[in-house]
Design an enzyme around this catalytic site. Structure first.
Site, short mmCIF file in Angstrom:
data_model
loop_
_atom_site.label_atom_id
_atom_site.label_comp_id
_atom_site.label_asym_id
_atom_site.label_seq_id
_atom_site.Cartn_x
_atom_site.Cartn_y
_atom_site.Cartn_z
N ASP A 177 1.19 -3.28 -4.08
CA ASP A 177 0.68 -3.52 -2.75
C ASP A 177 1.53 -5.01 -2.72
OD1 ASP A 177 -0.24 -2.23 -1.65
OD2 ASP A 177 -2.82 -2.54 -1.69
N1 URA Z 1 -4.30 0.24 -4.95
C1 URA Z 1 -4.49 -0.96 -4.45
O1 URA Z 1 -5.58 -0.77 -3.49
N2 URA Z 1 -3.36 -1.24 -4.71
C2 URA Z 1 -2.57 -1.60 -4.96
O2 URA Z 1 -1.33 -2.71 -5.18
C3 URA Z 1 -2.07 -0.70 -6.65
C4 URA Z 1 -3.44 0.44 -6.50
#
Ligand code: URA
Length: 234
Positions: free
Chosen positions: A106
């Site tokens: 993310d």
């Molecule tokens: N899980 C999440 O919520 N975000 C990420 O970036 C990776 C795994």
């Protein structure tokens, strides 16, 4: 489908100033190297993965590239973005434009991102059957309890997908911090798992994927994977 294999003499005449009829002489003069070895015959096969050198000049180099990057927050796990910097913007490599991302993070998640130009490798490591463990360091907004360990081990139901997450290993490090190891990569998976307890993830940092560990790599830096790191993949 059109074959990507060609005969050596055709390949050389197409990719240099020499004529088809001159290739035999080039071979006799030991001026062509195929994957580091002197070419032997005009009929030798050149595939899309053959490394071809003529008079010290590389005519085809499809050597795969494997890179690990420590993604900073505020960087998009994409190869293009109109508004924000991307992980590719942090990389300076001659094959940069060929790279794709193996498992996105993310926007504000930090840590280990893998990039490669080898589609077969990334497909294999991303397959659910491979069950490759990804480990995250997590900082939460509310205190953790032993209850989480059991719940994550049993699996959390994700209504949107209509599935229960695979057993995940939570190690509580302090009241607000933990490491979590997962074998899946559902959308916002870590945040949604803690969301089950209405506990917001404040910081998320991926430290390893399978046996590949981020180690001492600084935020924003990258390095090529070592041969054994690439080969340790299933
Ligand atoms: N899980 C999440 O919520 N975000 C990420 O970036 C990776 C795994």
């Amino acid at each position: 489908m059109k074959s990507k294999v060609s005969r050596l003499d055709r390949f050389i005449s197409k990719n240099s100033d020499y004529l088809l009829s001159e290739v035999r002489l080039l071979i006799a003069q030991k001026r062509i190297l195929l994957d580091g070895k002197e070419a032997q015959s005009v009929q030798q096969k050149v595939t899309e993965f053959t490394h071809v050198v003529l008079d010290g000049r590389c005519l085809r180099d499809n050597t795969p590239v494997y890179i690990m990057l420590n993604k900073p927050p505020g960087v998009v796990s994409a190869t293009k973005d109109l508004k924000h910097p991307t992980v590719l913007d942090l990389i300076d490599h001659p094959k940069k434009t060929e790279l794709h991302i193996v498992g996105r993070l993310d926007f504000n998640t930090t840590g280990l991102v893998l990039l490669t130009n080898n589609g077969a490798w990334s497909r294999k490591v991303s397959l659910p059957e491979t069950k490759l463990e990804k480990t995250y360091q997590v900082t939460l907004s509310k205190p953790l309890s032993e209850q989480y360990i059991d719940a994550f081990e049993k699996g959390i139901y994700f209504a949107y997908e209509g599935m229960t997450t695979q057993p995940a290993r939570l190690t509580i490090l302090s009241e607000y911090t933990a490491t979590l190891s997962l074998v899946e990569g559902k959308y916002h998976q870590v945040k949604r798992m803690f969301g089950f307890f209405q506990n917001q993830v404040m910081e998320l940092h991926r430290v390893s994927v399978g046996s590949i560990e981020l180690g001492e790599l600084n935020l924003g830096d990258y390095r090529l994977l070592a041969k054994d790191e690439v080969e340790l993949w299933p």
